[in-house]
Design a protein around this motif. Structure first.
Motif, PDB file in Angstrom:
ATOM      1  N   THR A 208      52.069  41.030  49.945  1.00  0.00           N
ATOM      2  CA  THR A 208      51.631  41.706  51.169  1.00  0.00           C
ATOM      3  C   THR A 208      52.611  42.831  51.457  1.00  0.00           C
ATOM      4  O   THR A 208      53.828  42.653  51.366  1.00  0.00           O
ATOM      5  CB  THR A 208      51.617  40.772  52.396  1.00  0.00           C
ATOM      6  N   PRO A 209      52.092  44.011  51.805  1.00  0.00           N
ATOM      7  CA  PRO A 209      52.981  45.119  52.128  1.00  0.00           C
ATOM      8  C   PRO A 209      53.892  44.729  53.293  1.00  0.00           C
ATOM      9  O   PRO A 209      53.503  43.928  54.158  1.00  0.00           O
ATOM     10  CB  PRO A 209      52.022  46.237  52.541  1.00  0.00           C
ATOM     11  N   VAL A 210      55.084  45.294  53.312  1.00  0.00           N
ATOM     12  CA  VAL A 210      56.074  44.902  54.311  1.00  0.00           C
ATOM     13  C   VAL A 210      55.655  45.351  55.713  1.00  0.00           C
ATOM     14  O   VAL A 210      55.589  44.551  56.638  1.00  0.00           O
ATOM     15  CB  VAL A 210      57.458  45.509  53.967  1.00  0.00           C
ATOM     16  N   GLU A 211      55.312  46.626  55.846  1.00  0.00           N
ATOM     17  CA  GLU A 211      55.096  47.156  57.203  1.00  0.00           C
ATOM     18  C   GLU A 211      53.708  46.823  57.756  1.00  0.00           C
ATOM     19  O   GLU A 211      53.566  46.200  58.787  1.00  0.00           O
ATOM     20  CB  GLU A 211      55.310  48.670  57.222  1.00  0.00           C
ATOM     21  N   ASP A 212      52.693  47.236  57.045  1.00  0.00           N
ATOM     22  CA  ASP A 212      51.358  46.928  57.545  1.00  0.00           C
ATOM     23  C   ASP A 212      50.434  46.644  56.370  1.00  0.00           C
ATOM     24  O   ASP A 212      50.739  46.977  55.232  1.00  0.00           O
ATOM     25  CB  ASP A 212      50.808  48.074  58.412  1.00  0.00           C
ATOM     26  N   THR A 213      49.341  46.015  56.678  1.00  0.00           N
ATOM     27  CA  THR A 213      48.437  45.589  55.609  1.00  0.00           C
ATOM     28  C   THR A 213      47.155  46.417  55.610  1.00  0.00           C
ATOM     29  O   THR A 213      46.107  45.948  55.198  1.00  0.00           O
ATOM     30  CB  THR A 213      48.079  44.099  55.767  1.00  0.00           C
ATOM     31  N   SER A 214      47.245  47.640  56.096  1.00  0.00           N
ATOM     32  CA  SER A 214      46.054  48.492  56.133  1.00  0.00           C
ATOM     33  C   SER A 214      45.608  48.845  54.717  1.00  0.00           C
ATOM     34  O   SER A 214      46.375  48.723  53.758  1.00  0.00           O
ATOM     35  CB  SER A 214      46.352  49.774  56.909  1.00  0.00           C
ATOM     36  N   GLN A 215      44.364  49.263  54.603  1.00  0.00           N
ATOM     37  CA  GLN A 215      43.838  49.701  53.311  1.00  0.00           C
ATOM     38  C   GLN A 215      44.644  50.865  52.761  1.00  0.00           C
ATOM     39  O   GLN A 215      44.903  50.944  51.565  1.00  0.00           O
ATOM     40  CB  GLN A 215      42.367  50.124  53.483  1.00  0.00           C
ATOM     41  N   GLU A 216      45.065  51.765  53.654  1.00  0.00           N
ATOM     42  CA  GLU A 216      45.820  52.924  53.193  1.00  0.00           C
ATOM     43  C   GLU A 216      47.163  52.492  52.602  1.00  0.00           C
ATOM     44  O   GLU A 216      47.580  52.977  51.559  1.00  0.00           O
ATOM     45  CB  GLU A 216      46.056  53.915  54.338  1.00  0.00           C
ATOM     46  N   LYS A 217      47.809  51.531  53.255  1.00  0.00           N
ATOM     47  CA  LYS A 217      49.103  51.074  52.734  1.00  0.00           C
ATOM     48  C   LYS A 217      48.919  50.411  51.376  1.00  0.00           C
ATOM     49  O   LYS A 217      49.708  50.615  50.448  1.00  0.00           O
ATOM     50  CB  LYS A 217      49.736  50.088  53.729  1.00  0.00           C
ATOM     51  N   LEU A 218      47.854  49.624  51.238  1.00  0.00           N
ATOM     52  CA  LEU A 218      47.577  49.005  49.942  1.00  0.00           C
ATOM     53  C   LEU A 218      47.328  50.064  48.877  1.00  0.00           C
ATOM     54  O   LEU A 218      47.798  49.957  47.747  1.00  0.00           O
ATOM     55  CB  LEU A 218      46.348  48.088  50.040  1.00  0.00           C
ATOM     56  N   PHE A 219      46.587  51.097  49.268  1.00  0.00           N
ATOM     57  CA  PHE A 219      46.328  52.193  48.334  1.00  0.00           C
ATOM     58  C   PHE A 219      47.646  52.842  47.900  1.00  0.00           C
ATOM     59  O   PHE A 219      47.884  53.051  46.703  1.00  0.00           O
ATOM     60  CB  PHE A 219      45.415  53.234  48.994  1.00  0.00           C
ATOM     61  N   LEU A 220      48.502  53.136  48.861  1.00  0.00           N
ATOM     62  CA  LEU A 220      49.777  53.797  48.522  1.00  0.00           C
ATOM     63  C   LEU A 220      50.615  52.886  47.626  1.00  0.00           C
ATOM     64  O   LEU A 220      51.238  53.332  46.667  1.00  0.00           O
ATOM     65  CB  LEU A 220      50.538  54.158  49.799  1.00  0.00           C
ATOM     66  N   ASP A 221      50.614  51.591  47.930  1.00  0.00           N
ATOM     67  CA  ASP A 221      51.381  50.660  47.100  1.00  0.00           C
ATOM     68  C   ASP A 221      50.803  50.552  45.689  1.00  0.00           C
ATOM     69  O   ASP A 221      51.511  50.252  44.734  1.00  0.00           O
ATOM     70  CB  ASP A 221      51.407  49.269  47.743  1.00  0.00           C
TER      71      ASP A 221
END
Ligand SMILES: [Zn+2]
Length: 424
Positions: A208-221
């Motif tokens: 799970t991304p550290v800061e937020d679990t938004s779709q955009e954050k997943l995309f960036l990760d």
């Protein structure tokens, strides 16, 4: 960052954009037409990534979560062994685009310390891991040589990583060919053209991304080269000599048509990596058909033939890139191997894009066609767009016809040669 996307017509477009902005617009596109790739430029620090796949129809049933877990355990052991890094499944973003017929998974490591100098170094590391796995599968006693590399997995579990190809024999489910220069790697939520099987978060992903679990954050990760802060000394693996480029420095003449040489470089680098570090391209022969180009690369200083499973002693091999099928395979000049063709493997998109061009006017065979073909020029324009961004290295060179270093075919099989040698 540079992205490539395919339109319905099959045409490829390239775009340089900030990833967040790219995501903003890409996320509005409908799933079945979102055929988008990240371009992983050469000499660019990147995350560790894997493309895992096998054909479900021709394999005994496997539990995907089980084989992926085993693989991650082994990679973690290797990362600890070689880099003293402690990484586990919670650091791995797992994307899945499996269908009823094909298991297909991407692993993207999310660990600030596990950043490699470029994807060529990642590729060397991955090949080391895969070579180890193959060794252990063929001889369980190899585990005892370096038991810490295999901690947490049994020999039976390791053997499950070996799968059957649809047309070929056994191979690992980890695709080792996705570490070429300027590789196109499919993006989160994107599908292959006409397949409607987007890469989504896997059911067994636990990252799970550290800061937020938004779709955009997943995309960036999920982006291989979107790293944030690059470590002062990114990881390197294996020999750093520019042996992969040997083909560019020797026996070459400058092309008068510089526009086609970027396409040349992409194809030649792909082939050169297959035969590195020792092999060299000595001749290429282009056959153009309405469905694409078929290019035969004759090789010297590298004679590994899949038919005999070892290097030939005298006769050379050649590698064929088939644009009409988007595949490559190895063939052989040894008389004992006449008619043999190795397993067809998928070309990376950045290579197949260049030679899959349809052109009804081109049906003749011409070894020098490449240098005068206006078709290649046209394709180059598309590549030039991202070449300007810095993705493609254009050395302005092309292979000569190898006046020097030409190795004659001996025209006799290994067995005959051995027989002749023992007579001497
Ligand atoms: Zn052979």
């Amino acid at each position: 960052m540079a992205f490539a996307f395919q339109q319905n017509s099959g045409q490829r477009l390239f775009l340089v954009a900030h990833p967040a902005i790219f995501w903003h617009y890409d996320s509005y596109r409908k799933g079945q037409v979102r055929c988008t790739y990240e371009i992983i430029p050469e000499n660019t620090p990147c995350k560790i990534y894997f493309d895992l796949e096998y054909d479900i129809r021709v394999n005994t049933p496997r539990v995907p979560v089980k084989i992926v877990n085993s693989f991650i355990v082994i990679v973690s052991n290797y990362l600890f062994h070689y880099f003293n890094l402690r990484v586990d499944k919670s650091n791995v973003l797992i994307l899945d685009s499996s269908t009823d017929v094909k298991f297909s998974c991407h692993l993207i490591y999310q660990c600030k310390e596990a950043i490699f100098r470029d994807n060529i170094n990642v590729g060397r590391f991955v090949r080391q891991v895969c070579a180890g796995i193959r060794e252990v599968i063929s001889d369980p006693r190899v585990i005892d040589v370096n038991p810490e590399l295999w901690r947490g997995v049994t020999h039976a579990e390791i053997c499950e990583l070996l799968v059957c190809g649809r047309k070929d024999g056994e191979k690992l489910f980890c695709d080792e060919s996705v570490y070429s220069k300027n590789r196109h790697f499919r993006l989160y939520r994107s599908t292959k053209l006409g397949k409607n099987a987007p890469l989504l978060l896997s059911d067994f992903n636990v990252y799970t991304p550290v800061e937020d679990t938004s779709q955009e954050k997943l995309f960036l990760d999920s982006l291989i080269t979107c790293i944030g802060e690059v470590p002062a000394i990114p990881l390197q693996f294996g020999c750093q000599k520019e042996v992969c480029f040997r083909g560019e420095t020797a026996n070459r003449k400058i092309s008068t048509i510089s526009e086609v040489s970027v396409s040349h470089c992409v194809l030649e680098k792909f082939v050169t990596e297959l035969i590195s570090p020792c092999g060299r391209i000595r001749k290429r022969t282009v056959t153009s058909t309405p469905k694409g180009q078929r290019i035969q690369f004759d090789i010297q200083d590298y004679r590994f033939c899949a038919k005999v499973g070892r290097h030939h002693r005298s006769n050379n091999i050649y590698i064929v890139l088939d644009g009409s099928r988007g595949t490559w395979y190895q063939k052989c000049h040894d008389p004992d191997c006449i008619g043999f063709q190795s397993v067809e493997r998928q070309l990376p998109p950045e290579v197949s894009f260049i030679i899959e061009k349809e052109d009804p006017d081109l049906e003749r065979e011409d070894v020098s066609l490449w240098e005068c073909s206006s078709v290649s020029d046209e394709i180059f324009v598309e590549f030039g767009t991202f070449g300007d961004y810095g993705g493609v290295s254009d050395k302005g060179t092309t292979l000569g016809d190898c006046e020097k270093g030409d190795v004659p075919e001996f025209g006799i099989g290994d067995n005959d040669l051995l027989f002749a040698a023992t007579k001497c």
